[in-house]
Scaffold this motif. Structure first.
Motif, PDB file in Angstrom:
ATOM      1  N   SER A  73      31.300  27.016  32.078  1.00 35.96           N
ATOM      2  CA  SER A  73      30.191  26.675  32.978  1.00 35.96           C
ATOM      3  C   SER A  73      28.946  26.404  32.140  1.00 35.96           C
ATOM      4  N   ILE A  74      28.220  25.337  32.497  1.00 35.34           N
ATOM      5  CA  ILE A  74      27.075  24.894  31.713  1.00 35.34           C
ATOM      6  C   ILE A  74      25.788  25.075  32.502  1.00 35.34           C
ATOM      7  N   GLY A  75      24.764  25.667  31.878  1.00 40.81           N
ATOM      8  CA  GLY A  75      23.463  25.694  32.535  1.00 40.81           C
ATOM      9  C   GLY A  75      22.557  26.806  32.055  1.00 40.81           C
ATOM     10  N   ASP A  76      21.331  26.455  31.652  1.00 31.62           N
ATOM     11  CA  ASP A  76      20.342  27.469  31.283  1.00 31.62           C
ATOM     12  C   ASP A  76      20.162  28.490  32.398  1.00 31.62           C
ATOM     13  N   GLU A  77      20.038  28.005  33.652  1.00 26.41           N
ATOM     14  CA  GLU A  77      19.733  28.922  34.767  1.00 26.41           C
ATOM     15  C   GLU A  77      20.855  29.940  34.941  1.00 26.41           C
ATOM     16  N   LEU A  78      22.080  29.590  34.504  1.00 24.45           N
ATOM     17  CA  LEU A  78      23.204  30.518  34.622  1.00 24.45           C
ATOM     18  C   LEU A  78      23.145  31.592  33.532  1.00 24.45           C
ATOM     19  N   VAL A  79      22.962  31.172  32.271  1.00 22.82           N
ATOM     20  CA  VAL A  79      22.919  32.191  31.209  1.00 22.82           C
ATOM     21  C   VAL A  79      21.663  33.042  31.311  1.00 22.82           C
ATOM     22  N   LEU A  80      20.606  32.477  31.915  1.00 25.69           N
ATOM     23  CA  LEU A  80      19.370  33.258  32.058  1.00 25.69           C
ATOM     24  C   LEU A  80      19.446  34.216  33.240  1.00 25.69           C
ATOM     25  N   GLY A  81      20.500  34.121  34.040  1.00 27.85           N
ATOM     26  CA  GLY A  81      20.655  35.051  35.156  1.00 27.85           C
ATOM     27  C   GLY A  81      19.751  34.721  36.332  1.00 27.85           C
ATOM     28  N   GLN A  82      19.199  33.496  36.350  1.00 26.55           N
ATOM     29  CA  GLN A  82      18.331  33.116  37.473  1.00 26.55           C
ATOM     30  C   GLN A  82      19.162  32.644  38.659  1.00 26.55           C
ATOM     31  N   VAL A  83      20.330  32.110  38.367  1.00 26.98           N
ATOM     32  CA  VAL A  83      21.276  31.683  39.400  1.00 26.98           C
ATOM     33  C   VAL A  83      22.619  32.278  39.013  1.00 26.98           C
ATOM     34  N   SER A  84      23.344  32.848  39.992  1.00 29.43           N
ATOM     35  CA  SER A  84      24.611  33.469  39.605  1.00 29.43           C
ATOM     36  C   SER A  84      25.723  32.425  39.620  1.00 29.43           C
ATOM     37  N   GLU A  85      26.607  32.535  38.642  1.00 30.26           N
ATOM     38  CA  GLU A  85      27.672  31.567  38.414  1.00 30.26           C
ATOM     39  C   GLU A  85      28.756  31.793  39.464  1.00 30.26           C
ATOM     40  N   ARG A  86      29.063  30.755  40.256  1.00 28.04           N
ATOM     41  CA  ARG A  86      30.022  30.957  41.347  1.00 28.04           C
ATOM     42  C   ARG A  86      31.294  30.135  41.165  1.00 28.04           C
ATOM     43  N   ASN A  87      31.261  29.083  40.341  1.00 26.19           N
ATOM     44  CA  ASN A  87      32.438  28.221  40.241  1.00 26.19           C
ATOM     45  C   ASN A  87      33.601  28.891  39.525  1.00 26.19           C
ATOM     46  N   GLY A  88      33.285  29.758  38.545  1.00 20.22           N
ATOM     47  CA  GLY A  88      34.335  30.351  37.717  1.00 20.22           C
ATOM     48  C   GLY A  88      35.350  31.133  38.537  1.00 20.22           C
ATOM     49  N   GLY A  89      34.860  32.003  39.402  1.00 22.18           N
ATOM     50  CA  GLY A  89      35.774  32.815  40.206  1.00 22.18           C
ATOM     51  C   GLY A  89      36.636  31.946  41.116  1.00 22.18           C
ATOM     52  N   TRP A  90      36.007  30.936  41.712  1.00 22.78           N
ATOM     53  CA  TRP A  90      36.745  30.056  42.613  1.00 22.78           C
ATOM     54  C   TRP A  90      37.836  29.295  41.852  1.00 22.78           C
ATOM     55  N   LEU A  91      37.464  28.741  40.682  1.00 20.39           N
ATOM     56  CA  LEU A  91      38.442  27.979  39.895  1.00 20.39           C
ATOM     57  C   LEU A  91      39.597  28.881  39.448  1.00 20.39           C
TER      58      LEU A  91
END
Lengths: 447, 447
Positions: B19-37
């Motif tokens: 998963s790619i994204g500053d907002e994800l590694v910074l914890g500002q947005v929670s990563e949701r695609n990984g669990g679904w995939l």
């Protein structure tokens, strides 16, 4: 946003988070620690550049540790510290360090004491939790059986923390946070400062529009918005000089001004705590009557320690009989207008305030779904009632407002609860008529 | 749990998610695609062995792609396909492939058509979304501007998908799923089936002890346990022939037998839904009286759609006045024993059952913390009361049990709620006296 890349260019230290567990990589349980750790590390001025989740696989964990140690000044590992055969974080760290495990006397004693306090013998399998790699240190765990482990791997500080958040978070604050301050100090002190401002009742686009000048690309301080349920948060990040010269604080105040009166607090302050502050100042007590929320509003309110100073309790009136028997809603009113109606919302709010002897009564009655919707009252339609017994003498001032929420059952319930608390907060501030997100023109319903 | 490791030993193909994204590694947005995939790939018989989240950093993305390609047969990348400067997944894949980007005529035409349909010209910045590495293919995106990209990197199939779930998920089903079937077919067809069994009231060690033979390393089906709050789950995974010959179902039944009566359900069934099933069969209604849980038990119960068939509602008696006024707890009892006591727990449970006219009344009163603890009643000490009005004629049978829970305020509240629901479930099954985890010898309190 470019801060992470510019960090790499400036050769500032970064952190990595490694989460361990088959159930996580398999998507059976969603990974929750990574986001929390990133946000906490950011507050401390250290940026996370990578999250990784790997299986309960000794080789996979040790390879990940080696790879991450080559680029991160700090590695925080969560999970794999339990007592079972598939808890392998200790072993994998020993492999990465090229050493053996040994039993830690103090950790073993803590385990034995814990079980003595629990009044039962320690199961044999738990003894392995007292193991740590030679040249590593154990970290006491006051909240569970798994001690943490701290070690230095190459140039990188590694911490193994337990997976359960209630054990991991205190250990982070006690042991990891101080280590982060050392790392950032070595890099020349605080390079980064962050703050956040929270609002409820505005859409994310409306909130962003109000602070557009602050959100320009590459700005420093840099401001971005994130929406979570009914709460829109401005995340403010200042780097270098701006982190220490007051620019951050000025940006916080600008956002608060732009978002008034919807901005309820900053940083760690939650909406129920912010509402409670206002109620406490006003010496006002709150009671609730909950139908579709089923107790969720009371549960949200009582997440705040000390909430008993301004929250008395109330009623969960899930059935129509209890709306009648506990809150005095007339059967005829229920029959004529239905449980999800302006009239019933008002009666519930007034019943809660009067029967709990509080100034404010908040009621929630709606169609949470997935079933029970109709053309006139679709899923997501919620009536919120608010009774304000300004003075026990004067007649109560009771209003009800209709909201149309989108999303599944839990989303509807969570958003409803927060909108309700924001309404109480605004009413206690004398601004109970300010428009709120998702409100639906009531004639649409009356029709 | 060892299946992922045993997968590696068996040289079965595995997948990785990036998963790619500053907002994800910074914890500002929670990563949701990984669990679904992960869950979708598991359904297709392919196991995910690693999740990674990296920043919008060209070098970090390309290094991750190279590292993952060395061990995964499939790499699914989400994010970084937007039109802005910090969308770099295409560039990073080209770097990993050691090639250049070139414009894809068909992708460009799709973009132009999309904007024509939207009735406005394509912004210049969007043209970069038609770029793809030479020797890679673009994937049409009917739901947004970002086409996907498919390429072969070493022995690994790589797919770049857009981050927004509403664009990513259809593209996964259209293009990635068929590729997975080819990969698993090469490895000999469906290799994997999973199931889970849930329990409440046993410690994880005790639960593991009861199914130790099933948990042996390398077993097939293979069983592992995970604990979440008060619920311990057995995760069962069968590979190869065992996935299809009924061995999985036999393992499920063995775990259910070993964990009876604590096992409340399997797979997607939650504890409140399982309790509700029993109440519905018994035609029994439940009411609650909540003090320290503040409504959380009712909120948990009403997560179940249709719970109104067996849950009436009840009282949030956060203050002592409401314990007295709403549930009829005598002031003298509150004064003599305190709100957190066996006597008050019993009185609350009976008041809830009688005043809500239900067969069962469940009460919770305890010290959730962080303050309010004492030597005799420390933080985490909770009394749970249960009243069973077996028949409206017979006198009510009311018991209270004392539990000592560990953890912070929210942990104590969440675990208490689940223990309470399990007690109701067992009582409705006629097994209300079965011992439950965290129960404290009551003389310890009476003393």
């Amino acid at each position: 946003m470019l801060p992470i890349r510019s960090y790499a260019l400036r050769r500032m230290p970064t952190a990595a988070v490694l989460s361990i567990g088959d159930e996580l990589v398999l998507g059976q349980v969603s990974e929750r620690n990574g986001g929390w750790l990133s946000a906490e590390l950011l507050k401390l001025g250290l940026m996370v550049s990578e999250h990784r989740t790997v299986a309960d696989d000794r080789l996979a964990i040790s390879s990940a540790l080696r790879e991450l140690a080559s680029r991160a000044a700090l590695i925080v590992v969560t999970g794999g510290l339990g007592p079972t055969d598939d808890d392998l974080s200790r072993e994998a760290l020993a492999d990465a360090l090229g050493t053996e495990l040994e039993e830690d006397g103090r950790a073993l004693q803590n385990l034995l004491d814990l079980y003595r306090r629990r009044g039962r013998p320690m199961p044999a399998m738990n003894r392995k939790q007292a193991l740590r790699p030679k040249c590593a240190k154990c970290i006491d765990n006051p909240h569970g059986t798994a001690p943490g482990v701290a070690a230095r791997l190459g140039e990188s500080e590694v911490f193994l923390l337990p997976g359960p958040p209630n054990e991991m978070r205190p250990m982070f604050h006690d042991v990891v946070a101080p280590a982060v301050l050392v790392i950032t100090a070595r890099a020349g002190g605080l390079q980064l400062a962050t703050a956040s401002v929270h609002s409820c009742g505005l859409s994310e686009s409306a909130a962003a529009e109000l602070i557009r000048p602050l959100m320009e690309r590459g700005g420093n301080p840099l401001v971005g918005t994130t929406a979570s349920g009914a709460v829109v948060t401005a995340r403010i990040r200042a780097m270098g000089a701006a982190a220490t010269d007051g620019a951050l604080e000025r940006a916080v105040q600008e956002v608060q001004r732009a978002w008034a009166p919807y901005a309820f607090g900053r940083d760690g302050l939650t909406l129920p705590a912010a509402m409670g502050e206002v109620l406490r100042r006003e010496r006002a007590m709150l009671a609730v009557a909950e139908s579709c929320s089923g107790g969720g509003v009371g549960a949200l309110i009582t997440t705040v320690p000390g909430s008993s100073r301004w929250f008395a309790g109330g009623f969960i009136t899930y059935s129509n009989e209890l709306k009648r028997d506990l809150c005095g809603v007339p059967s005829a009113m229920l029959a004529e207008h239905g449980a999800v109606s302006e009239e019933v919302a008002r009666a519930l709010a007034q019943g809660a305030a009067e029967r709990c002897n509080c100034r404010f009564g908040l009621s929630i009655t709606g169609v949470a779904g997935p079933d029970g919707g109709s053309a006139e009252k679709p899923v997501g339609l919620v009536w919120i009632g608010l009774c304000d017994r300004v003075s026990s003498g004067a007649p109560p001032n009771t209003k009800a407002r209709c909201f149309q929420l989108l999303g599944d059952r839990e989303t509807v319930r969570e958003r409803t609860a927060r909108v309700g608390l924001q309404w109480v907060r605004l009413a206690a501030l004398g601004m109970g008529d300010v428009p709120l997100l998702w409100e639906r023109p009531t004639q649409g319903v009356r029709a």
